[in-house]
Motif scaffolding. Structure first.
Motif, PDB file in Angstrom:
ATOM      1  N   PHE A  12      -3.185   2.937  -1.980  1.00 27.32           N
ATOM      2  CA  PHE A  12      -3.027   2.068  -3.150  1.00 27.32           C
ATOM      3  C   PHE A  12      -2.869   0.623  -2.697  1.00 27.32           C
ATOM      4  O   PHE A  12      -2.235   0.346  -1.687  1.00 27.32           O
ATOM      5  CB  PHE A  12      -1.777   2.533  -3.909  1.00 27.32           C
ATOM      6  CG  PHE A  12      -1.433   1.719  -5.116  1.00 27.32           C
ATOM      7  CD1 PHE A  12      -2.138   1.871  -6.293  1.00 27.32           C
ATOM      8  CD2 PHE A  12      -0.391   0.805  -5.080  1.00 27.32           C
ATOM      9  CE1 PHE A  12      -1.806   1.135  -7.421  1.00 27.32           C
ATOM     10  CE2 PHE A  12      -0.054   0.071  -6.199  1.00 27.32           C
ATOM     11  CZ  PHE A  12      -0.758   0.232  -7.371  1.00 27.32           C
ATOM     12  N   ARG A  13      -3.439  -0.289  -3.469  1.00 28.10           N
ATOM     13  CA  ARG A  13      -3.291  -1.732  -3.226  1.00 28.10           C
ATOM     14  C   ARG A  13      -2.740  -2.385  -4.492  1.00 28.10           C
ATOM     15  O   ARG A  13      -3.000  -1.918  -5.607  1.00 28.10           O
ATOM     16  CB  ARG A  13      -4.640  -2.362  -2.884  1.00 28.10           C
ATOM     17  CG  ARG A  13      -5.297  -1.793  -1.648  1.00 28.10           C
ATOM     18  CD  ARG A  13      -6.563  -2.557  -1.284  1.00 28.10           C
ATOM     19  NE  ARG A  13      -7.639  -2.342  -2.229  1.00 28.10           N
ATOM     20  CZ  ARG A  13      -8.761  -1.675  -1.957  1.00 28.10           C
ATOM     21  NH1 ARG A  13      -8.931  -1.109  -0.765  1.00 28.10           N
ATOM     22  NH2 ARG A  13      -9.700  -1.551  -2.861  1.00 28.10           N
ATOM     23  N   GLU A  41       6.445  -0.928 -14.843  1.00 27.51           N
ATOM     24  CA  GLU A  41       6.739  -2.026 -13.908  1.00 27.51           C
ATOM     25  C   GLU A  41       7.553  -1.537 -12.717  1.00 27.51           C
ATOM     26  O   GLU A  41       7.237  -1.859 -11.568  1.00 27.51           O
ATOM     27  CB  GLU A  41       7.482  -3.160 -14.631  1.00 27.51           C
ATOM     28  CG  GLU A  41       7.707  -4.383 -13.780  1.00 27.51           C
ATOM     29  CD  GLU A  41       6.417  -5.045 -13.306  1.00 27.51           C
ATOM     30  OE1 GLU A  41       6.421  -5.588 -12.179  1.00 27.51           O
ATOM     31  OE2 GLU A  41       5.416  -5.021 -14.035  1.00 27.51           O
ATOM     32  N   ALA A  42       8.587  -0.760 -12.977  1.00 29.14           N
ATOM     33  CA  ALA A  42       9.421  -0.251 -11.886  1.00 29.14           C
ATOM     34  C   ALA A  42       8.613   0.659 -10.960  1.00 29.14           C
ATOM     35  O   ALA A  42       8.742   0.582  -9.730  1.00 29.14           O
ATOM     36  CB  ALA A  42      10.631   0.499 -12.448  1.00 29.14           C
ATOM     37  N   THR A  43       7.779   1.499 -11.530  1.00 30.44           N
ATOM     38  CA  THR A  43       6.964   2.396 -10.706  1.00 30.44           C
ATOM     39  C   THR A  43       5.979   1.593  -9.871  1.00 30.44           C
ATOM     40  O   THR A  43       5.819   1.854  -8.669  1.00 30.44           O
ATOM     41  CB  THR A  43       6.238   3.428 -11.585  1.00 30.44           C
ATOM     42  OG1 THR A  43       7.223   4.173 -12.302  1.00 30.44           O
ATOM     43  CG2 THR A  43       5.384   4.364 -10.751  1.00 30.44           C
ATOM     44  N   LEU A  47       5.688   1.467  -5.814  1.00 28.70           N
ATOM     45  CA  LEU A  47       4.451   1.815  -5.110  1.00 28.70           C
ATOM     46  C   LEU A  47       4.047   0.751  -4.093  1.00 28.70           C
ATOM     47  O   LEU A  47       3.434   1.075  -3.078  1.00 28.70           O
ATOM     48  CB  LEU A  47       3.313   2.048  -6.107  1.00 28.70           C
ATOM     49  CG  LEU A  47       3.442   3.289  -6.975  1.00 28.70           C
ATOM     50  CD1 LEU A  47       2.343   3.312  -8.034  1.00 28.70           C
ATOM     51  CD2 LEU A  47       3.410   4.554  -6.141  1.00 28.70           C
ATOM     52  N   ILE A  48       4.368  -0.501  -4.385  1.00 26.66           N
ATOM     53  CA  ILE A  48       4.004  -1.563  -3.435  1.00 26.66           C
ATOM     54  C   ILE A  48       5.184  -1.952  -2.544  1.00 26.66           C
ATOM     55  O   ILE A  48       5.043  -2.793  -1.671  1.00 26.66           O
ATOM     56  CB  ILE A  48       3.441  -2.816  -4.153  1.00 26.66           C
ATOM     57  CG1 ILE A  48       4.462  -3.447  -5.095  1.00 26.66           C
ATOM     58  CG2 ILE A  48       2.145  -2.467  -4.884  1.00 26.66           C
ATOM     59  CD1 ILE A  48       4.032  -4.790  -5.670  1.00 26.66           C
ATOM     60  N   GLN A  53      12.381   5.002   0.762  1.00 25.86           N
ATOM     61  CA  GLN A  53      12.535   5.857  -0.415  1.00 25.86           C
ATOM     62  C   GLN A  53      11.462   5.603  -1.470  1.00 25.86           C
ATOM     63  O   GLN A  53      11.366   6.343  -2.444  1.00 25.86           O
ATOM     64  CB  GLN A  53      13.903   5.640  -1.052  1.00 25.86           C
ATOM     65  CG  GLN A  53      15.045   6.077  -0.175  1.00 25.86           C
ATOM     66  CD  GLN A  53      16.353   5.919  -0.904  1.00 25.86           C
ATOM     67  OE1 GLN A  53      16.758   6.787  -1.659  1.00 25.86           O
ATOM     68  NE2 GLN A  53      16.997   4.799  -0.678  1.00 25.86           N
ATOM     69  N   ASP A  54      10.692   4.541  -1.299  1.00 22.45           N
ATOM     70  CA  ASP A  54       9.663   4.215  -2.287  1.00 22.45           C
ATOM     71  C   ASP A  54       8.564   5.263  -2.308  1.00 22.45           C
ATOM     72  O   ASP A  54       8.313   5.952  -1.320  1.00 22.45           O
ATOM     73  CB  ASP A  54       9.042   2.842  -1.992  1.00 22.45           C
ATOM     74  CG  ASP A  54       9.951   1.687  -2.402  1.00 22.45           C
ATOM     75  OD1 ASP A  54      10.803   1.891  -3.284  1.00 22.45           O
ATOM     76  OD2 ASP A  54       9.793   0.590  -1.855  1.00 22.45           O
TER      77      ASP A  54
END
Length: 152
Positions: A12-13, A41-43, A47-48, A53-54
């Protein structure tokens, strides 16, 4: 998808935001649910993010267009020294189904787990997800555990 072209799986980018939102919305709708803009937004930030823990995300592309996603994370487990990998969300756009997108995403999560030293990868699905379970029965092993959760 026209031409049944090869599927490419890639990380993912941050520039995938709009395609990711469309795919994740499709996933949520498949399961008859939705989330607030704050959860999107939080997800996305997770992801980035760079915290161990992300969540991680893989994107499946056909003809350069994102057609699927996999969200997964590594976590500790009381029965093992090494982390395990939880595949939380797996989705292929309707036009890409039956073309191997789901299998390639799961195999890519397996490879990421192997690279991280996490031999166990697990996921859940709804009992009546018959089409998905046809794939899962070929690429995974169903367990005897039943999920419970706190009532809403």
């Amino acid at each position: 998808m026209a031409g049944n072209t090869a599927t490419k799986i890639r990380p993912f980018r941050s520039t995938d935001r709009s395609d990711w939102e469309a795919l994740w919305t499709g996933y949520l709708e498949f399961y008859g649910t939705s989330v607030t803009p704050e959860v999107y937004e939080a997800t996305f930030e997770r992801l980035i993010g760079t915290d161990a823990q992300d969540y991680n995300c893989l994107i499946a592309e056909m003809d350069g267009k994102p057609v699927g996603l996999a969200h997964y994370l590594f976590h500790r487990h009381c029965w093992r020294i090494e982390n395990v990998c939880y595949l939380q969300d797996l989705y292929a756009a309707p036009a890409a189904r039956g073309l191997g997108v789901g299998r390639k995403l799961i195999e890519a999560v397996y490879a990421a787990a192997d690279a991280a030293g996490a031999a166990q990868v697990y996921w859940m699905t709804e009992e009546d997800n018959h089409v998905g379970r046809q794939l899962y029965d070929r690429i995974g092993q169903v367990t005897k555990f039943i999920k419970y959760q706190r009532p809403a």
